[in-house]
Enzyme design. Structure first.
Site, PDB file in Angstrom:
ATOM      1  N   ASN A  13       0.880  -1.173   0.000  1.00 58.80           N
ATOM      2  CA  ASN A  13       0.000   0.000   0.000  1.00 58.80           C
ATOM      3  C   ASN A  13       0.916   1.222   0.000  1.00 58.80           C
ATOM      4  OD1 ASN A  13      -1.854   2.012   0.416  1.00 58.80           O
ATOM      5  ND2 ASN A  13      -2.209   1.532   2.587  1.00 58.80           N
ATOM      6  N   TRP A  14       1.035   1.819  -1.167  1.00 56.59           N
ATOM      7  CA  TRP A  14       1.974   2.948  -1.285  1.00 56.59           C
ATOM      8  C   TRP A  14       1.451   4.228  -0.645  1.00 56.59           C
ATOM      9  CZ3 TRP A  14       4.150   2.821  -7.023  1.00 56.59           C
ATOM     10  CH2 TRP A  14       4.956   1.681  -7.154  1.00 56.59           C
ATOM     11  N   GLU A 101      -6.841   4.666   7.596  1.00 59.61           N
ATOM     12  CA  GLU A 101      -6.586   6.089   7.325  1.00 59.61           C
ATOM     13  C   GLU A 101      -7.793   6.736   6.646  1.00 59.61           C
ATOM     14  OE1 GLU A 101      -2.832   5.577   5.323  1.00 59.61           O
ATOM     15  OE2 GLU A 101      -1.937   4.987   7.228  1.00 59.61           O
ATOM     16  N   GLU A 172      -5.783  -5.197  10.294  1.00 58.55           N
ATOM     17  CA  GLU A 172      -4.779  -4.152  10.504  1.00 58.55           C
ATOM     18  C   GLU A 172      -5.070  -3.407  11.806  1.00 58.55           C
ATOM     19  OE1 GLU A 172      -2.668  -2.973   6.673  1.00 58.55           O
ATOM     20  OE2 GLU A 172      -4.354  -1.635   6.917  1.00 58.55           O
ATOM     21  N   GLY A 178       2.071   2.042  10.562  1.00 60.62           N
ATOM     22  CA  GLY A 178       3.012   3.156  10.434  1.00 60.62           C
ATOM     23  C   GLY A 178       3.697   3.542  11.736  1.00 60.62           C
ATOM     24  N   SER A 218       3.091  -2.435  10.234  1.00 56.70           N
ATOM     25  CA  SER A 218       4.543  -2.476  10.445  1.00 56.70           C
ATOM     26  C   SER A 218       5.158  -3.830  10.119  1.00 56.70           C
ATOM     27  CB  SER A 218       4.894  -2.038  11.880  1.00 56.70           C
ATOM     28  OG  SER A 218       4.442  -0.716  12.107  1.00 56.70           O
ATOM     29  N   GLY A 239       2.624  -1.198   4.200  1.00 58.31           N
ATOM     30  CA  GLY A 239       2.738   0.225   3.873  1.00 58.31           C
ATOM     31  C   GLY A 239       4.179   0.634   3.667  1.00 58.31           C
ATOM     32  N   GLY A 240       4.796   1.161   4.715  1.00 62.58           N
ATOM     33  CA  GLY A 240       6.157   1.712   4.632  1.00 62.58           C
ATOM     34  C   GLY A 240       7.158   0.829   3.905  1.00 62.58           C
TER      35      GLY A 240
HETATM   36  C1  PEP Z   1      -0.882   0.026   5.779  1.00 63.75           C
HETATM   37  O1  PEP Z   1      -0.812   1.160   5.346  1.00 63.75           O
HETATM   38  O2  PEP Z   1      -1.817  -0.701   5.475  1.00 63.75           O
HETATM   39  C2  PEP Z   1       0.194  -0.449   6.662  1.00 63.75           C
HETATM   40  C3  PEP Z   1       0.095  -1.626   7.198  1.00 63.75           C
HETATM   41  O3  PEP Z   1       1.244   0.431   6.864  1.00 63.75           O
HETATM   42  P1  PEP Z   1       2.658   0.059   7.570  1.00 63.75           P
HETATM   43  O4  PEP Z   1       3.129  -1.233   6.983  1.00 63.75           O
HETATM   44  O5  PEP Z   1       3.532   1.203   7.248  1.00 63.75           O
HETATM   45  O6  PEP Z   1       2.373  -0.077   9.031  1.00 63.75           O
END
Ligand code: PEP
Length: 257
Positions: A13-14, A101, A172, A178, A218, A239-240
């Protein structure tokens, strides 16, 4: 993971990152890194503006393109919005729905999430439906209640097991997104198993065991293997770590073990 019954899916997920030029460059690097990973599906959920360049760049490989949102209506006077039909025609296969988000910043309710799930299915897209509790809710001991409400409300738009085949759930926990603080493998497994129980009660055992349930929050190259070793954790929404081709490829490789 349990590859005997269901697909392993690693999705990036950018969020609001990468221009079309940067997207193309990342895809070119990633392609070579994941070329041998045949045991899991790799998806990149990207900003709308990256979709065209990414569908071109991934034409000759097994990486699928996803979006991060869609509008609940098919067309009309909704300035600034994008419909499922448009995404489908642009070559999109998956769409993330109900990311925390969007629930937080765009005020998306369970009801709206359900309408978007219906819109995705109508357009012929696969939906990655995100659910998860906040830290306050976990501390209050109501994680299962929150997740059950989110999952059951999505069920309203998934009338049959045929539609269920187009759905991926992503657990999640909001406190892990994040933050650099991932859920422990046990915490992730507990909720993913609970989600499968909810699916089983509604659609039956055979349908439930075929549903991919991802963990997100994360996830990175260091913790992916342990998280994915849990039987009911069938992949990751990342995400990251998906913004860096080496980190993301390492997660894909962990899923391919
Ligand atoms: C996400 O945005 O769905 C996510 C899991 O972000 P991150 O991996 O950065 O926690």
């Amino acid at each position: 993971m349990n590859r005997r019954y269901r697909k392993t899916i690693i999705a990036g997920n950018w969020k609001m990152n990468k221009t079309p030029t940067e997207a193309r460059a990342l895809a070119e690097t990633l392609k070579t890194r994941v070329a041998r990973c045949k045991w899991c599906e790799v998806v990149l959920c990207v900003p709308f503006t990256d979709i065209v360049s990414l569908t071109r760049a991934t034409k000759d490989c097994r990486i699928s393109v996803g979006a991060q949102n869609l509008h609940q209506e098919e067309s009309g006077a909704y300035t600034g919005e994008v419909s499922g039909k448009m995404l489908k025609d642009a070559g999109v296969k998956y769409v993330i729905i109900g990311h925390s988000e969007r629930r937080q910043y765009a005020g998306e309710s369970n009801e709206l999430v359900a309408r978007k799930v219906k819109a995705a299915l109508t357009a012929g897209l696969r939906a990655i439906v995100c659910v998860g509790e906040t830290l306050k809710e976990r501390d209050m001991g109501v994680t299962n209640e929150v997740v059950a409400l989110q999952v059951r409300s999505a069920f309203d738009s998934i009338p049959t097991t045929d539609e269920l085949k187009k759905i991926v759930f992503a657990y999640e926990p909001v406190w892990a997104i994040g933050t650099g603080r991932n859920a422990t493998p046990e915490q992730a497994a507990e909720v993913c198993t609970y989600i499968r129980t909810l699916i089983r009660k509604k659609y039956g055992a055979r349908a439930a065991r075929a549903v991919t349930i991802q963990y997100g929050g994360s996830m990175n190259a260091d913790n992916a293997r342990e998280l994915l070793a849990q039987l009911d954790v069938d992949g990751g929404l990342i995400g990251g770590a998906s913004l860096d081709p080496d980190s993301f490829a390492a997660i894909v490789q962990a899923a391919n073990q």
